[in-house]
Design a protein around this motif. Sequence first.
Motif, PDB file in Angstrom:
ATOM      1  N   HIS A 291      -7.798  -9.742 -42.416  1.00 15.12           N
ATOM      2  CA  HIS A 291      -6.619 -10.091 -43.207  1.00 15.12           C
ATOM      3  C   HIS A 291      -6.048 -11.413 -42.741  1.00 15.12           C
ATOM      4  O   HIS A 291      -6.317 -11.879 -41.631  1.00 15.12           O
ATOM      5  N   GLY A 292      -5.228 -12.008 -43.600  1.00 14.47           N
ATOM      6  CA  GLY A 292      -4.428 -13.131 -43.163  1.00 14.47           C
ATOM      7  C   GLY A 292      -3.400 -12.675 -42.144  1.00 14.47           C
ATOM      8  O   GLY A 292      -3.025 -11.499 -42.095  1.00 14.47           O
TER       9      GLY A 292
ATOM     10  N   ILE B  48      -6.597 -16.361 -40.267  1.00 14.17           N
ATOM     11  CA  ILE B  48      -7.055 -15.019 -40.618  1.00 14.17           C
ATOM     12  C   ILE B  48      -7.496 -14.256 -39.377  1.00 14.17           C
ATOM     13  O   ILE B  48      -7.917 -14.849 -38.382  1.00 14.17           O
TER      14      ILE B  48
END
Length: 256
Positions: free
Chosen positions: A174-175, A206
């Motif tokens: 994920h970011g 990320i």
Amino acid sequence: MQQRKMPILKSPREIQIMREAGRIVARVHAAMREAVRPGISTWELDQIAVEVMQKYNATSAFLGYRGYPAHICTSINEELVHGIPSKERVLRAGDIISIDVGVRYRGFIGDSAWTYAVGEVSQEAQQLMAVTEACLYAGIEQARVGNRIVDISRSIQWYVEEHGFHVVREYTGHGVGRQMHEPPQVLNYVSNDVDGNYVIQPGLVIAIEPMVQQGTWQTRTLSDNWTVVSADGSLAAHYEHTVAITHNGPEILTLP
């Protein structure tokens, strides 16, 4: 039509702060590497992590997140992620333990996970750990300006499956930035998800985190509503780095 949430690109100054957060995460992992041994409880590991965070004026990004009750995640053997430290859970020789560390420092998050051997472990465990670590770096290599998120996903999946293991579907990278989970989602396998086509830009940060299991990609969650285990009880491993994308290539922020 699925709406894409646009990633929040970070300024050089923000990336510098995140680099400091990442270094604190790396120091926690250095302490974990030294402390992991037969006979230590996962609660003791949690307390050691707290001491390191406090030393560098950071706090746990996990404690209280959606009600999570500890400072780090400690997942043993068939446990994949979100294992809760406890005084009763004591490491034994031959175990493997995945430790996920997230810190908050000056408003930003650093996030990294590593899987450690407890004493001598089986050849199967060693291979699982080696493949999962290697596929992390295969994914990081693809985190370059002009590539797409799916290029990261493809390289991870290919490496894992080429070696006979299984990529977990339910949990992804994920970011990361001011929040623990920001767009884009970074899958560890190829899918037609909307974020896969996002073209990687400088300033993107990320968390790339392959989660790999020995016997199946499927998982289930235990009755504590946190601990995720492999559906068939086979071994699981989890490796993760926070990575900033620059014009010069990917920069791992969660290194010493």
